[in-house]
Design a protein around this motif. Structure first.
Motif, PDB file in Angstrom:
ATOM      1  N   MET A  55       0.763  -1.029   0.023  1.00  0.00           N
ATOM      2  CA  MET A  55      -0.056   0.096  -0.034  1.00  0.00           C
ATOM      3  C   MET A  55       0.864   1.211  -0.234  1.00  0.00           C
ATOM      4  N   ASN A  56       0.488   2.317  -0.484  1.00  0.00           N
ATOM      5  CA  ASN A  56       1.045   3.677  -0.639  1.00  0.00           C
ATOM      6  C   ASN A  56      -0.091   4.377   0.136  1.00  0.00           C
ATOM      7  N   ALA A  84       3.653   9.158  -0.219  1.00  0.00           N
ATOM      8  CA  ALA A  84       4.055   7.933  -0.196  1.00  0.00           C
ATOM      9  C   ALA A  84       3.932   7.295  -1.815  1.00  0.00           C
ATOM     10  N   GLY A  85       3.219   7.935  -2.637  1.00  0.00           N
ATOM     11  CA  GLY A  85       2.824   7.683  -3.719  1.00  0.00           C
ATOM     12  C   GLY A  85       1.466   7.277  -4.159  1.00  0.00           C
ATOM     13  N   ALA A  86       0.581   7.465  -3.207  1.00  0.00           N
ATOM     14  CA  ALA A  86      -0.842   6.935  -3.497  1.00  0.00           C
ATOM     15  C   ALA A  86      -1.539   7.746  -4.557  1.00  0.00           C
ATOM     16  N   ALA A 114      -5.241   8.678  -2.440  1.00  0.00           N
ATOM     17  CA  ALA A 114      -4.997   8.637  -1.059  1.00  0.00           C
ATOM     18  C   ALA A 114      -5.925   8.363  -0.144  1.00  0.00           C
ATOM     19  N   GLN A 130      -5.039  -1.984  -1.254  1.00  0.00           N
ATOM     20  CA  GLN A 130      -3.694  -2.616  -1.290  1.00  0.00           C
ATOM     21  C   GLN A 130      -3.510  -3.405  -2.808  1.00  0.00           C
ATOM     22  N   HIS A 131      -2.194  -2.938  -3.405  1.00  0.00           N
ATOM     23  CA  HIS A 131      -1.772  -3.792  -4.631  1.00  0.00           C
ATOM     24  C   HIS A 131      -1.437  -4.890  -4.526  1.00  0.00           C
TER      25      HIS A 131
END
Length: 185
Positions: free
Chosen positions: A128-129, A134-136, A139, A144-145
């Motif tokens: 997860m980001n 954090a790159g989300a 956001a 979850q990838h």
């Protein structure tokens, strides 16, 4: 005397050119942030809040649980890249309740099983980001990838060509994964 080619023809821009270029105009929507939420609330255009109201096929939903669901990523890093999302609009992993935490973990395990069965994935990136810094990309709604990986899957295309080659349409991938999704009973 022949007329000179147009600049478009000279550059091969948008015309067949023996694979000197691989055009991916559909990615412009992602680059421009189209359909990205306008705020942090569930009603602010959050796609992860809208998707569960769609049919599985239209929403690219692979599986539905009681508090989370699995959905294919519209802008995948690899074929089969999916996300596990809570139905509840929540941004922080620490804010998940116990049922959401347990089912999110269970769906992640089921995603690994289905992806191994369908695609023979040899490894995975799972994570997860949390937060924009954090790159989300989105956001405000935790997701979850689960990205399947194979030996040699990072080749010159993403590195040099700055594009990815996916061997299957998202709807086809969704159908295969939905069929292979393990029963949670």
């Amino acid at each position: 005397m022949e007329e000179p080619e147009s600049r478009v023809e000279q550059a091969g821009a948008g015309v067949p050119d023996n694979f000197r270029r691989l055009w991916t105009p559909h990615r412009m929507a992602y680059i421009k942030g189209e359909n990205k939420p306008t705020g942090s609330d569930a009603g602010d255009g959050c796609p992860f809040c809208v998707i569960p109201g769609m049919s599985d096929e239209d929403g690219l939903i692979v599986a539905r649980g009681s508090v989370v669901y699995a959905v294919l990523n519209l802008y995948p890093y690899n074929s089969g890249h999916l996300m596990v999302c809570p139905y509840r609009h929540v941004a922080d992993y620490a804010a998940l309740d116990e049922r959401e935490t347990v089912e999110l973990a269970s769906f992640t395990q089921q995603a690994l099983t289905a992806l191994r069965k369908v695609s023979g994935a040899q490894g995975f990136n799972v994570g997860m980001n949390l937060g924009m810094v954090a790159g989300a990309g989105i956001a405000a709604h935790l997701h979850q990838h689960v990205v399947p990986r194979w030996g040699g899957d990072t080749n010159f295309m993403p590195v040099v060509g700055q594009t990815r080659v996916l061997p299957e349409l998202l709807r086809e991938t969704r159908a295969l994964l939905a069929e292979a999704w393990p029963s949670s009973e």
